[in-house]
Design a protein around this motif. Structure first.
Motif, PDB file in Angstrom:
ATOM      1  N   THR A   1     -23.527 -25.941   5.379  1.00 37.36           N
ATOM      2  CA  THR A   1     -22.698 -26.065   4.184  1.00 37.36           C
ATOM      3  C   THR A   1     -21.243 -26.291   4.570  1.00 37.36           C
ATOM      4  O   THR A   1     -20.790 -25.863   5.632  1.00 37.36           O
ATOM      5  CB  THR A   1     -22.808 -24.806   3.313  1.00 37.36           C
ATOM      6  N   PRO A   2     -20.450 -26.944   3.708  1.00 40.03           N
ATOM      7  CA  PRO A   2     -19.032 -27.184   4.009  1.00 40.03           C
ATOM      8  C   PRO A   2     -18.243 -25.874   4.101  1.00 40.03           C
ATOM      9  O   PRO A   2     -18.550 -24.898   3.410  1.00 40.03           O
ATOM     10  CB  PRO A   2     -18.558 -28.044   2.837  1.00 40.03           C
ATOM     11  N   PHE A   3     -17.220 -25.896   4.947  1.00 44.53           N
ATOM     12  CA  PHE A   3     -16.321 -24.745   5.122  1.00 44.53           C
ATOM     13  C   PHE A   3     -14.936 -25.091   4.583  1.00 44.53           C
ATOM     14  O   PHE A   3     -14.458 -26.219   4.727  1.00 44.53           O
ATOM     15  CB  PHE A   3     -16.177 -24.398   6.606  1.00 44.53           C
ATOM     16  N   PHE A   4     -14.311 -24.085   3.989  1.00 52.20           N
ATOM     17  CA  PHE A   4     -12.877 -24.135   3.673  1.00 52.20           C
ATOM     18  C   PHE A   4     -12.284 -22.894   4.309  1.00 52.20           C
ATOM     19  O   PHE A   4     -12.632 -21.767   3.936  1.00 52.20           O
ATOM     20  CB  PHE A   4     -12.643 -24.141   2.161  1.00 52.20           C
ATOM     21  N   VAL A   5     -11.406 -23.069   5.278  1.00 46.72           N
ATOM     22  CA  VAL A   5     -10.891 -21.945   6.071  1.00 46.72           C
ATOM     23  C   VAL A   5      -9.378 -21.873   5.911  1.00 46.72           C
ATOM     24  O   VAL A   5      -8.671 -22.871   6.100  1.00 46.72           O
ATOM     25  CB  VAL A   5     -11.260 -22.103   7.555  1.00 46.72           C
ATOM     26  N   VAL A   6      -8.876 -20.692   5.553  1.00 46.71           N
ATOM     27  CA  VAL A   6      -7.449 -20.477   5.351  1.00 46.71           C
ATOM     28  C   VAL A   6      -6.946 -19.471   6.380  1.00 46.71           C
ATOM     29  O   VAL A   6      -7.526 -18.394   6.548  1.00 46.71           O
ATOM     30  CB  VAL A   6      -7.148 -19.945   3.936  1.00 46.71           C
ATOM     31  N   ALA A   7      -5.874 -19.838   7.077  1.00 48.64           N
ATOM     32  CA  ALA A   7      -5.187 -18.926   7.989  1.00 48.64           C
ATOM     33  C   ALA A   7      -3.716 -18.888   7.591  1.00 48.64           C
ATOM     34  O   ALA A   7      -3.244 -19.747   6.836  1.00 48.64           O
ATOM     35  CB  ALA A   7      -5.352 -19.383   9.432  1.00 48.64           C
ATOM     36  N   THR A   8      -2.982 -17.905   8.092  1.00 51.12           N
ATOM     37  CA  THR A   8      -1.564 -17.792   7.762  1.00 51.12           C
ATOM     38  C   THR A   8      -0.731 -17.741   9.027  1.00 51.12           C
ATOM     39  O   THR A   8      -1.163 -17.208  10.051  1.00 51.12           O
ATOM     40  CB  THR A   8      -1.285 -16.546   6.902  1.00 51.12           C
ATOM     41  N   GLU A   9       0.480 -18.279   8.946  1.00 51.99           N
ATOM     42  CA  GLU A   9       1.307 -18.481  10.138  1.00 51.99           C
ATOM     43  C   GLU A   9       1.723 -17.179  10.811  1.00 51.99           C
ATOM     44  O   GLU A   9       1.784 -17.103  12.027  1.00 51.99           O
ATOM     45  CB  GLU A   9       2.559 -19.289   9.758  1.00 51.99           C
ATOM     46  N   ARG A  10       2.035 -16.143  10.031  1.00 52.59           N
ATOM     47  CA  ARG A  10       2.571 -14.900  10.607  1.00 52.59           C
ATOM     48  C   ARG A  10       1.569 -13.762  10.505  1.00 52.59           C
ATOM     49  O   ARG A  10       1.923 -12.618  10.242  1.00 52.59           O
ATOM     50  CB  ARG A  10       3.882 -14.522   9.912  1.00 52.59           C
ATOM     51  N   ASP A  11       0.312 -14.078  10.745  1.00 54.64           N
ATOM     52  CA  ASP A  11      -0.749 -13.077  10.633  1.00 54.64           C
ATOM     53  C   ASP A  11      -0.859 -12.312  11.941  1.00 54.64           C
ATOM     54  O   ASP A  11      -1.208 -12.870  12.978  1.00 54.64           O
ATOM     55  CB  ASP A  11      -2.077 -13.767  10.307  1.00 54.64           C
ATOM     56  N   HIS A  12      -0.571 -11.005  11.901  1.00 51.76           N
ATOM     57  CA  HIS A  12      -0.674 -10.157  13.085  1.00 51.76           C
ATOM     58  C   HIS A  12      -2.059  -9.536  13.210  1.00 51.76           C
ATOM     59  O   HIS A  12      -2.381  -8.938  14.235  1.00 51.76           O
ATOM     60  CB  HIS A  12       0.377  -9.046  13.040  1.00 51.76           C
ATOM     61  N   ILE A  13      -2.878  -9.650  12.172  1.00 48.57           N
ATOM     62  CA  ILE A  13      -4.215  -9.061  12.176  1.00 48.57           C
ATOM     63  C   ILE A  13      -5.264 -10.095  12.558  1.00 48.57           C
ATOM     64  O   ILE A  13      -6.159  -9.823  13.365  1.00 48.57           O
ATOM     65  CB  ILE A  13      -4.526  -8.451  10.797  1.00 48.57           C
ATOM     66  N   ALA A  14      -5.148 -11.294  11.996  1.00 53.87           N
ATOM     67  CA  ALA A  14      -6.053 -12.404  12.318  1.00 53.87           C
ATOM     68  C   ALA A  14      -5.194 -13.617  12.661  1.00 53.87           C
ATOM     69  O   ALA A  14      -4.950 -14.467  11.794  1.00 53.87           O
ATOM     70  CB  ALA A  14      -6.983 -12.704  11.147  1.00 53.87           C
ATOM     71  N   PRO A  15      -4.692 -13.718  13.895  1.00 53.66           N
ATOM     72  CA  PRO A  15      -3.807 -14.837  14.267  1.00 53.66           C
ATOM     73  C   PRO A  15      -4.455 -16.184  13.963  1.00 53.66           C
ATOM     74  O   PRO A  15      -5.663 -16.360  14.141  1.00 53.66           O
ATOM     75  CB  PRO A  15      -3.620 -14.636  15.778  1.00 53.66           C
ATOM     76  N   TRP A  16      -3.654 -17.128  13.518  1.00 58.81           N
ATOM     77  CA  TRP A  16      -4.230 -18.359  12.981  1.00 58.81           C
ATOM     78  C   TRP A  16      -4.996 -19.151  14.033  1.00 58.81           C
ATOM     79  O   TRP A  16      -6.011 -19.770  13.704  1.00 58.81           O
ATOM     80  CB  TRP A  16      -3.156 -19.202  12.299  1.00 58.81           C
ATOM     81  N   ARG A  17      -4.568 -19.130  15.273  1.00 55.27           N
ATOM     82  CA  ARG A  17      -5.316 -19.855  16.308  1.00 55.27           C
ATOM     83  C   ARG A  17      -6.682 -19.213  16.548  1.00 55.27           C
ATOM     84  O   ARG A  17      -7.642 -19.897  16.900  1.00 55.27           O
ATOM     85  CB  ARG A  17      -4.511 -19.916  17.597  1.00 55.27           C
ATOM     86  N   SER A  18      -6.766 -17.910  16.352  1.00 58.57           N
ATOM     87  CA  SER A  18      -8.053 -17.232  16.459  1.00 58.57           C
ATOM     88  C   SER A  18      -8.955 -17.603  15.287  1.00 58.57           C
ATOM     89  O   SER A  18     -10.155 -17.859  15.457  1.00 58.57           O
ATOM     90  CB  SER A  18      -7.851 -15.715  16.515  1.00 58.57           C
ATOM     91  N   VAL A  19      -8.386 -17.658  14.076  1.00 56.28           N
ATOM     92  CA  VAL A  19      -9.153 -18.063  12.902  1.00 56.28           C
ATOM     93  C   VAL A  19      -9.643 -19.503  13.063  1.00 56.28           C
ATOM     94  O   VAL A  19     -10.780 -19.840  12.713  1.00 56.28           O
ATOM     95  CB  VAL A  19      -8.295 -17.928  11.628  1.00 56.28           C
ATOM     96  N   TYR A  20      -8.795 -20.356  13.653  1.00 62.75           N
ATOM     97  CA  TYR A  20      -9.126 -21.777  13.808  1.00 62.75           C
ATOM     98  C   TYR A  20     -10.343 -21.984  14.710  1.00 62.75           C
ATOM     99  O   TYR A  20     -11.029 -23.012  14.600  1.00 62.75           O
ATOM    100  CB  TYR A  20      -7.919 -22.520  14.387  1.00 62.75           C
ATOM    101  N   LYS A  21     -10.646 -21.027  15.560  1.00 66.70           N
ATOM    102  CA  LYS A  21     -11.741 -21.213  16.509  1.00 66.70           C
ATOM    103  C   LYS A  21     -13.103 -21.357  15.848  1.00 66.70           C
ATOM    104  O   LYS A  21     -14.067 -21.749  16.501  1.00 66.70           O
ATOM    105  CB  LYS A  21     -11.767 -20.067  17.518  1.00 66.70           C
TER     106      LYS A  21
END
Length: 555
Positions: A431-451
């Motif tokens: 199924t399609p994904f829509f993934v949102v990350a935030t620039e100043r996230d100290h809990i889920a850093p955006w590069r980690s979410v991007y993986k």
């Protein structure tokens, strides 16, 4: 007594760094040269700073939030700030590239040094802070009396277990969590809320939101003007939301998989009873997104095709680069937490809160102390702040499994995470994904979410929004705040690393909510349908009560 922190980790990191630095003459020489050049540069620029020359340091407010006030540009406060920043940079360099020091220890030491630098910042010392001095002169010292009053009130609230000052203005069901609806399912772990439609017709496919159980669900239904739930139903979406139970001592044996079965899967089953033969847009926030991804992978393995799409808000699926949360997490720390949770049956709210505050100690600890107890101000409580103070506990077994299986061993993307005795793979999800990350996230850093892009091969839209873990997500279009990067990867396209993605992505102003709603509409059937009834009485699932339900009110 240690609030759940294993100080042996800190001591071992410190001793390893000191020992290796002591037998590294090359690094010592480099640091001596750096200290000398820093002192010379500081001394040469000191006269210019005294007379306010434009090319001297801190002649304008710095980007460092500790010294962003224009007051710090005046002599001698500019010298205090620059001396502190020079010393901080030197200590951070002392922790880098020491021969024989592992990268993990290097990162731990830099984190500890930043914590110490934040503690001893001149911004925290009343007689070195120009804003405090100016306020004291203007008020005749009354700011200190008001600060003592604020401290006494906060201490009284802390000892009595009362919430922070100002939270009483935000009442669940009256001021926040006000979207109309019914609780249509209740089990030992969660309540499922179905929200009342406000449009004559709705999209055929409903939206199921799985929030994190670290905090209460209503971050996505705060005040009317910034409620994601109300924004969605106003645009014709049928919305369901899980409201997790706040676990107690008796819930110590609830497992991570229980949250999948009694949470995500039970909710999907209930939505299917209300709307038979309809696919579902599933959305997960933070830890709720992680368990949703696991559930979706298990469903794909079993050829369960009930999902129309998967949306992840600030949710990690790979934990190899989970940021500073990982720095002091090893067998010793987890062992200490397990001992603590064995005694209580859960992880107490104060331990979670303290961990998150330390990640942003300058903003969440020291700046707040200066404002409230030295300047004598009171931070104006917001609905988001009141929600943040309404904390939940974590069942002992679940939290141990979560830390070991995901954070420490990273089993999900390593091909070692089993559901019902068989390994699941994110790549199975079609199924399609829509993934949102935030620039100043100290809990889920955006590069980690991007993986998640590295471990899936389906159509995926990735959004990088301004803001942090909460503010970046709760950003309605009418706020006039923020912007975001957005780009779409079609199924079969080659992987791009996060920095390359950011270079090629489109920058849009405003809220990403608009892009997400358009994406949901694109994946929904063209034909609108009449709003469904509340619950499914014909299937033994009548409404049990009004939203926001009872679990959200549990202390």
């Amino acid at each position: 007594m240690t609030q759940g922190v294993s100080y042996r980790l800190i001591f071992d990191a410190w001793m390893e760094w000191v020992t290796q630095l002591a037998i590294s003459p090359g690094k010592q020489t480099e640091l001596a040269a750096l200290a000398g050049s820093g002192m010379v540069s500081f001394t040469l620029r000191l006269p210019g700073a005294m007379v306010g020359e434009g090319d001297s340091w801190l002649s304008k407010p710095t980007e460092d939030r500790r010294f962003s006030s224009a007051d710090w540009a005046a002599w001698p406060f500019n010298a205090f700030a620059r001396a502190h920043m020079v010393a901080e940079d030197w200590w951070l360099e002392a922790a880098r590239n020491v021969p024989g020091v592992p990268k993990r220890t290097e990162d731990e030491m830099q984190f500890l040094i930043r914590q110490m630098a934040d503690t001893w910042s001149p911004a925290n010392i009343p007689w070195l802070n120009p804003t405090v001095i100016s306020r004291t002169v203007q008020s005749g010292g009354f700011n200190f009396l008001q600060g003592i009053k604020n401290w006494w009130e906060d201490l009284d609230r802390l000892l009595s277990g009362a919430p922070p000052a100002g939270t009483e203005a935000f009442v669940i069901g009256s001021t926040v969590a006000t979207a109309k609806g019914k609780v249509i399912l209740r089990n030992d772990l969660m309540e499922l809320i179905q929200y009342t439609p406000v449009t004559e017709t709705v999209f055929a496919e409903p939206v199921l939101i799985v929030p994190a159980w670290i905090m209460k669900y209503y971050i996505l239904d705060l005040s009317r003007e910034n409620s994601l739930v109300q924004w969605l139903i106003a645009r014709g979406h049928t919305v369901f939301m899980i409201s997790w139970k706040n676990p107690g001592h008796r819930d110590r044996d609830i497992s991570l998989d229980d949250y999948r079965q009694a949470g995500v899967m039970a909710a999907l089953e209930a939505v299917g009873r209300v709307l038979p033969d309809r696919k579902i847009h599933a959305c997960g926030y933070c830890l709720g997104g992680t368990i949703l991804a696991i559930a979706a992978a298990a469903m794909a393995r079993e050829h369960d095709e009930r999902l129309a799409s998967v949306t992840l808000f600030a949710a990690q699926t790979d934990f190899a680069e989970a940021g500073e949360m990982l720095l002091f997490l090893d067998e010793r720390q987890i062992g200490l937490l397990e001992d603590l949770m064995w005694d209580q049956g859960y992880l107490d709210t104060r331990h979670m809160s303290a961990a998150f505050q330390v990640l942003r100690s300058n903003e969440l600890i020291w700046s707040r102390l200066v404002r409230n107890y030295i300047l004598g101000e009171r931070d104006q409580m917001t609905d988001l702040g009141a929600w943040n103070a309404d904390q939940t506990r974590m069942p002992a077994r679940m939290h141990s499994e979560y830390l070991r299986g995901l954070f420490l061993e990273n089993r999900l993307t390593a091909g070692r995470f089993a559901v019902n005795g068989r390994v699941v793979a994110l790549r199975d999800i079609g199924t399609p994904f829509f993934v949102v990350a935030t620039e100043r996230d100290h809990i889920a850093p955006w590069r980690s979410v991007y993986k998640v892009a590295l471990f899936t091969d389906t159509d995926m839209t990735f959004v990088l929004a301004t803001g942090g873990h909460n503010v970046g997500i709760v950003n309605p279009p009418n706020s006039g705040f923020g912007s975001y990067l957005i780009d779409r990867r079609r199924q079969g396209q080659r992987y791009r690393d996060p920095d390359s993605w950011a270079v090629g992505a489109e920058r849009r102003t405003g809220s990403w909510w608009v892009a997400w709603q358009a994406w949901l509409e694109e994946l929904s059937a063209a034909e609108r349908a009449p709003p469904p009834g509340m619950g499914a009485p014909e299937h033994g699932m009548p409404p049990l009560g009004d939203a926001p339900g009872t679990y959200v009110l549990m202390p």
